[in-house]
Design an enzyme around this catalytic site. Structure first.
Site, PDB file in Angstrom:
ATOM      1  N   GLY A  13       0.776  -1.120   0.030  1.00 48.29           N
ATOM      2  CA  GLY A  13      -0.044  -0.139  -0.122  1.00 48.29           C
ATOM      3  C   GLY A  13       0.855   1.173  -0.076  1.00 48.29           C
ATOM      4  O   GLY A  13       0.294   2.209   0.373  1.00 48.29           O
ATOM      5  N   MET A  90      -3.200  -7.074  -7.749  1.00 47.07           N
ATOM      6  CA  MET A  90      -2.628  -7.943  -8.307  1.00 47.07           C
ATOM      7  C   MET A  90      -3.782  -8.908  -9.061  1.00 47.07           C
ATOM      8  O   MET A  90      -3.654 -10.330  -8.855  1.00 47.07           O
ATOM      9  CB  MET A  90      -1.786  -8.832  -7.676  1.00 47.07           C
ATOM     10  CG  MET A  90      -0.437  -7.691  -7.359  1.00 47.07           C
ATOM     11  SD  MET A  90       0.278  -7.004  -8.729  1.00 47.07           S
ATOM     12  CE  MET A  90       1.739  -6.553  -8.196  1.00 47.07           C
ATOM     13  N   HIS A 114       2.201   0.678 -13.466  1.00 48.79           N
ATOM     14  CA  HIS A 114       3.072  -0.240 -13.519  1.00 48.79           C
ATOM     15  C   HIS A 114       4.587  -0.048 -13.593  1.00 48.79           C
ATOM     16  O   HIS A 114       4.937   1.029 -14.057  1.00 48.79           O
ATOM     17  CB  HIS A 114       2.758  -1.179 -14.995  1.00 48.79           C
ATOM     18  CG  HIS A 114       3.410  -2.351 -15.179  1.00 48.79           C
ATOM     19  ND1 HIS A 114       2.945  -3.574 -14.377  1.00 48.79           N
ATOM     20  CD2 HIS A 114       4.604  -2.618 -15.860  1.00 48.79           C
ATOM     21  CE1 HIS A 114       4.084  -4.329 -14.699  1.00 48.79           C
ATOM     22  NE2 HIS A 114       4.990  -3.863 -15.693  1.00 48.79           N
TER      23      HIS A 114
HETATM   24  C1  GAR Z   1       3.790  -1.177  -7.278  1.00 46.63           C
HETATM   25  O1  GAR Z   1       5.336  -1.425  -7.494  1.00 46.63           O
HETATM   26  C2  GAR Z   1       3.336  -1.181  -8.421  1.00 46.63           C
HETATM   27  O2  GAR Z   1       3.618  -0.404  -9.406  1.00 46.63           O
HETATM   28  C3  GAR Z   1       3.146  -2.681  -8.761  1.00 46.63           C
HETATM   29  O3  GAR Z   1       3.052  -3.384  -7.542  1.00 46.63           O
HETATM   30  C4  GAR Z   1       3.554  -2.298  -6.513  1.00 46.63           C
HETATM   31  C5  GAR Z   1       2.505  -2.239  -5.556  1.00 46.63           C
HETATM   32  O4  GAR Z   1       3.224  -1.512  -4.216  1.00 46.63           O
HETATM   33  N1  GAR Z   1       2.033  -3.015  -9.544  1.00 46.63           N
HETATM   34  C6  GAR Z   1       2.149  -3.790 -10.634  1.00 46.63           C
HETATM   35  O5  GAR Z   1       3.392  -4.657 -10.878  1.00 46.63           O
HETATM   36  C7  GAR Z   1       1.079  -4.190 -11.406  1.00 46.63           C
HETATM   37  N2  GAR Z   1       1.042  -5.017 -12.774  1.00 46.63           N
HETATM   38  P1  GAR Z   1       2.229  -0.808  -3.290  1.00 46.63           P
HETATM   39  O6  GAR Z   1       1.476  -1.879  -2.534  1.00 46.63           O
HETATM   40  O7  GAR Z   1       3.490  -0.555  -2.222  1.00 46.63           O
HETATM   41  O8  GAR Z   1       1.807   0.349  -3.866  1.00 46.63           O
END
Ligand code: GAR
Length: 215
Positions: A13, A90, A114
């Site tokens: 998050g 996800m 992304h």
């Molecule tokens: C982030 O790095 C986002 O860019 C990635 O998941 C992470 C979530 O982090 N998203 C993807 O890979 C989408 N394909 P967070 O929960 O700390 O925001």
């Protein structure tokens, strides 16, 4: 009028936190009317509750994709959500879900972040895949969501370098700092003027057509 957004999360998050802070600082003309999470153990849930936000947690385990999404859609309707913001969510959204957020201009009112320069390194391990490939420059992409994974009209991209002495950890930290700056900027622009100002023309003029009909 403030834009009513739902932020979808699955894990830590940190993007949710950056968005909350930007809203609290008055930098984004949006209100988080609900946070949706498919993982009951996610730190993002703790974070959202600590900020007094409405939180809807529903594990997808043991449910069909359609049934899971139907429950979420019901909740979003009850909160009058105008735009869905995926922040480390996800799960792949079905066409049926996206149809519920179809803008008359033709795009879906769903945005995703992304951690690579799309279309490179799609999937759940963007930082790992780009680092392992040995890229010298990577970046963050924010795009409108369509039915394909990590795909749809690009709203913003910002590059960052991989330095010679980077570890995966330091590479990811540099990228996350970009994520946390860029997502609030893009959401501020969406809340101010819609997505039209952020879209560029594709080879067939399709995206330009979206932009034109939004004006
Ligand atoms: C982030 O790095 C986002 O860019 C990635 O998941 C992470 C979530 O982090 N998203 C993807 O890979 C989408 N394909 P967070 O929960 O700390 O925001």
């Amino acid at each position: 009028m403030r834009l009513k957004i739902a932020v979808f999360v699955s894990g830590r998050g940190s993007n949710l936190e950056a968005i909350i802070e930007a809203i609290e600082a008055g930098a984004v003309g949006a209100t988080i009317v609900t946070v949706v999470c498919n993982n009951p153990d996610a730190y993002a849930v703790t974070l959202a509750k600590a900020h007094g936000l409405d939180v809807f947690v529903l594990s997808h385990k043991g449910m069909s994709r359609e049934a899971h999404e139907a429950k979420i859609l019901e909740h979003l309707k009850s909160r009058d959500v105008e735009f869905v913001v995926l922040a480390g969510y996800m799960r792949v959204l079905t066409g049926k879900f996206l149809a519920a957020f179809k803008d008359p201009a033709g795009y879906n009112r769903v945005v995703n972040i992304h951690p690579t320069l799309l279309p490179a390194f799609k999937g759940a391990n963007g930082y790992e895949d780009a680092f392992a490939y040995g890229v010298k420059v990577s970046g963050i992409t924010i795009h409108l969501v369509d039915e394909q994974v990590d795909h749809g009209p690009i709203l913003a991209q910002r590059a960052f370098p991989r330095l010679a002495d980077d570890t995966l950890h330091s590479f990811r930290e540099r990228g996350l700092a970009v994520e946390h700056a860029l997502y609030p900027e893009v959401l501020a622009a969406i809340a101010n003027g819609g997505v039209a100002s952020l879209l560029l023309r594709d080879g067939h003029g399709h995206i330009e057509a979206v932009a034109r009909s939004e004006k």
